[in-house]
Design an enzyme around this catalytic site. Structure first.
Site, PDB file in Angstrom:
ATOM      1  N   ASP A 103     -15.816  18.696  20.708  1.00  0.00           N
ATOM      2  CA  ASP A 103     -15.815  17.609  19.719  1.00  0.00           C
ATOM      3  C   ASP A 103     -14.395  17.308  19.254  1.00  0.00           C
ATOM      4  O   ASP A 103     -13.507  18.156  19.359  1.00  0.00           O
ATOM      5  CB  ASP A 103     -16.653  18.003  18.487  1.00  0.00           C
ATOM      6  CG  ASP A 103     -18.116  18.180  18.842  1.00  0.00           C
ATOM      7  OD1 ASP A 103     -18.559  17.636  19.860  1.00  0.00           O
ATOM      8  OD2 ASP A 103     -18.801  18.892  18.075  1.00  0.00           O
TER       9      ASP A 103
HETATM   10  N1  URA Z   1     -20.554  22.983  19.996  1.00  0.00           N
HETATM   11  C1  URA Z   1     -20.256  22.042  19.073  1.00  0.00           C
HETATM   12  O1  URA Z   1     -21.036  21.792  18.159  1.00  0.00           O
HETATM   13  N2  URA Z   1     -19.098  21.386  19.190  1.00  0.00           N
HETATM   14  C2  URA Z   1     -18.187  21.641  20.156  1.00  0.00           C
HETATM   15  O2  URA Z   1     -17.137  21.027  20.208  1.00  0.00           O
HETATM   16  C3  URA Z   1     -18.502  22.631  21.093  1.00  0.00           C
HETATM   17  C4  URA Z   1     -19.694  23.285  20.997  1.00  0.00           C
END
Ligand code: URA
Length: 239
Positions: A103
């Site tokens: 993310d």
């Molecule tokens: N899980 C998440 O919620 N976000 C990420 O970036 C990676 C794994």
């Protein structure tokens, strides 16, 4: 790819050792001595030798990046800065892409390569590649949560997660530090797993993916090439 980088990658020695090979005129491309380590070559097109030993390594590149917060895991984005924007011009190759997705507000280990099949293999659900995250949670994480994660968290809508290993590093009423290892890669998986137990992730960092580990010394935004040992372990993993 630069010929000096290729020779380093192929195990001809450190940067200093490789430099000496050029100085001693031991490196040839298509039969001609090459003295400039910066010359660009492709081992599928050029006949490269060192002391008459053929160099035929696949010219793929593999970068381990410590993704900083605020960057998008994508090859391009019309508005936002991407992880690819952090790759210096001389390290760019056609087909370079990030393997998997973090993310925008997540930081940590990200593999960037132009080896399509390898990246694809890493993401296959059947391969169950382990990913470990460090997270800060907005309240107390309990032993009951650990058990819940071990059994398999269920998302709204009934999606069931595979058993995950949750380790509590510290916990107070207002904040907990945890380590979580999962073998899958559902969208926003870690955040949704904590939401399923009524808690919120306020910081997330990936520290391992399969055999790759993020070292403390690689600052957010920095990247480096995988070393030979890491590459071997990665290939071994998918044989
Ligand atoms: N899980 C998440 O919620 N976000 C990420 O970036 C990676 C794994």
């Amino acid at each position: 790819m630069r010929i000096d980088k290729l020779l380093e990658k192929e195990g001809f020695g450190s940067r200093k050792t490789v430099k000496r090979l050029f100085q001693k005129k031991l490196v040839k491309v298509d039969g001609q001595v090459v003295v400039e380590g910066s010359s660009n070559v492709d081992s599928s097109t050029h006949h490269i030798t060192v002391m008459d030993q053929i160099v035929n390594g696949a010219d793929h590149v593999y970068y381990l990046m410590n993704k900083p917060k605020g960057t998008v895991t994508a090859r391009t984005d019309a508005k936002k800065k991407t992880v690819m924007d952090l790759i210096q011009n001389q390290d760019q190759t056609p087909n370079l892409y990030p393997v998997g997705r973090l993310d925008r507000d997540t930081e940590g280990l990200l593999l960037i390569t132009d080896n399509g099949p390898l990246g694809y293999q890493l993401l296959l659900p059947d391969k169950q590649v382990s990913k470990t995250y460090e997270a800060i949670i907005n309240e107390q994480v309990t032993q009951a949560d650990v058990e819940h994660f071990k059994k398999g968290i269920v998302f709204i809508g009934g999606v069931v997660c595979k058993p995950a290993q949750l380790i509590i590093l510290s916990a107070s009423e207002t904040e907990s530090q945890v380590q979580l290892t999962i073998q899958e890669g559902k969208f926003h998986q870690v955040k949704k797993m904590f939401l399923a137990v009524g808690k919120k992730v306020i910081y997330l960092k990936r520290i391992t993916m399969g055999p790759l580990h993020l070292e403390e010394t690689l600052a957010p935004g920095e990247y480096r090439e995988l070393n030979r040992e890491e590459l071997e372990r990665l290939k071994e993993y998918f044989r």
